[in-house]
Design an enzyme around this catalytic site. Sequence first.
Site, short mmCIF file in Angstrom:
data_model
loop_
_atom_site.label_atom_id
_atom_site.label_comp_id
_atom_site.label_asym_id
_atom_site.label_seq_id
_atom_site.Cartn_x
_atom_site.Cartn_y
_atom_site.Cartn_z
N THR A 1 0.80 -1.50 -0.04
CA THR A 1 -0.08 -0.09 -0.26
C THR A 1 0.98 1.05 0.47
OG1 THR A 1 -1.82 0.56 1.02
CG2 THR A 1 -0.19 -0.11 2.64
N LYS B 1 -3.32 3.07 6.22
CA LYS B 1 -3.58 1.55 6.58
C LYS B 1 -2.38 1.10 7.39
CE LYS B 1 -6.04 1.16 1.28
NZ LYS B 1 -6.31 -0.23 1.36
N GLU C 1 -1.97 0.18 -11.14
CA GLU C 1 -2.56 0.66 -12.01
C GLU C 1 -3.99 -0.61 -11.57
OE1 GLU C 1 -4.74 2.09 -15.74
OE2 GLU C 1 -3.41 1.04 -16.11
N ASP D 1 -7.40 -3.70 -0.55
CA ASP D 1 -8.26 -3.03 -1.21
C ASP D 1 -9.97 -2.47 -0.44
OD1 ASP D 1 -8.13 -1.98 -3.61
OD2 ASP D 1 -10.24 -2.10 -3.71
N SER D 2 -10.09 -1.38 -0.33
CA SER D 2 -11.28 -1.41 0.34
C SER D 2 -12.29 0.33 -0.37
CB SER D 2 -10.41 -0.74 2.26
OG SER D 2 -9.66 -0.07 1.39
N PHE E 1 -9.54 8.16 8.81
CA PHE E 1 -9.27 9.07 7.03
C PHE E 1 -10.25 8.70 6.27
CE2 PHE E 1 -8.35 4.95 4.60
CZ PHE E 1 -8.12 4.66 5.21
P1 ITT Z 1 -3.55 1.47 -1.59
O1 ITT Z 1 -4.02 1.18 -2.95
O2 ITT Z 1 -1.94 2.47 -1.97
O3 ITT Z 1 -3.86 0.65 -1.16
P2 ITT Z 1 -5.56 3.87 -1.86
O4 ITT Z 1 -5.92 4.66 -0.60
O5 ITT Z 1 -5.48 4.37 -2.99
O6 ITT Z 1 -3.95 2.66 -1.02
P3 ITT Z 1 -7.49 1.87 -1.41
O7 ITT Z 1 -7.88 2.18 -3.46
O8 ITT Z 1 -8.01 0.51 -1.30
O9 ITT Z 1 -6.23 2.48 -1.41
O10 ITT Z 1 -9.03 3.11 -1.43
C1 ITT Z 1 -9.74 2.75 -0.58
C2 ITT Z 1 -10.83 4.25 0.53
O11 ITT Z 1 -10.99 3.66 0.54
C3 ITT Z 1 -9.34 4.89 0.49
O12 ITT Z 1 -9.20 6.44 0.06
C4 ITT Z 1 -10.29 5.75 1.47
O13 ITT Z 1 -10.99 6.62 0.63
C5 ITT Z 1 -11.79 4.74 1.57
N1 ITT Z 1 -11.63 4.10 3.10
C6 ITT Z 1 -11.25 2.79 2.94
N2 ITT Z 1 -10.62 2.67 4.31
C7 ITT Z 1 -11.33 3.32 4.56
C8 ITT Z 1 -11.72 3.48 5.80
O14 ITT Z 1 -10.88 3.39 7.58
N3 ITT Z 1 -12.49 4.54 6.48
C9 ITT Z 1 -12.42 5.80 5.84
N4 ITT Z 1 -12.03 6.16 4.31
C10 ITT Z 1 -12.19 4.18 3.87
#
Ligand code: ITT
Length: 192
Positions: free
Chosen positions: A8, A13, A38, A67-68, A148
């Site tokens: 990540t 995270k 990507e 991924d979340s 966040f």
């Molecule tokens: P990586 O891919 O590098 O891990 P990313 O932030 O781009 O980082 P994701 O593609 O999984 O990761 O997108 C996750 C998004 O979902 C994150 O940027 C937040 O906007 C939201 N999100 C995920 N978990 C969350 C949480 O615990 N609280 C609030 N928002 C969350």
Amino acid sequence: MKKIILATSNPHKLEEINAINKSKNIKFEVIKEKFNPEETGMTFEENAVIKAKAASKITGQYCLADDSGLCIDALEGAPGIYSSRYADSPEARINRVLKEMKSVPYDWRTAHFECTMVLTDGEGNILHKETGKIFGYIDDCPKGKNGFGYDPVFLLSEYDKTIAELDEEIKNQISHRANALNPMIKWIEENL
Ligand code: ITT
């Protein structure tokens, strides 16, 4: 001690995963190399696989990807896999969600956070997957400073608070991330 690289580039995270992990036998370290594969998948799982495999290719080590995202029922699951790309900044993403939810009454504002974690070995083979969720409502304005992303608008009715108003310790006991990571840790303890 088992070392696992976190695939990540999101420092929140890393912080949460380290706070959730109580195992004395597993150490999570963030990937040191520049990491921004990507995310071309159509599901959380497909994107987690892409990230875990990419990190294994770079590091040759065990890697864990998360991924979340936020899935809102009234928006047919949006922003979902596009949660981090829904607008240009965290504030703008929240504002977009609030605008799209403006006319939706409380009972229809149901939503959940979802987190899929994928573990790969040093060759990029998939070893294990886990998914965790947490269910709540979209509030009508942002509240709280913790956490966040969309935490300031994600209301938990059992606490009558947004996740951003909760102690981080509580978030890390009940979150979608905890619900994916705890069984993942159990699997790692038993199988690696
Ligand atoms: P990586 O891919 O590098 O891990 P990313 O932030 O781009 O980082 P994701 O593609 O999984 O990761 O997108 C996750 C998004 O979902 C994150 O940027 C937040 O906007 C939201 N999100 C995920 N978990 C969350 C949480 O615990 N609280 C609030 N928002 C969350």
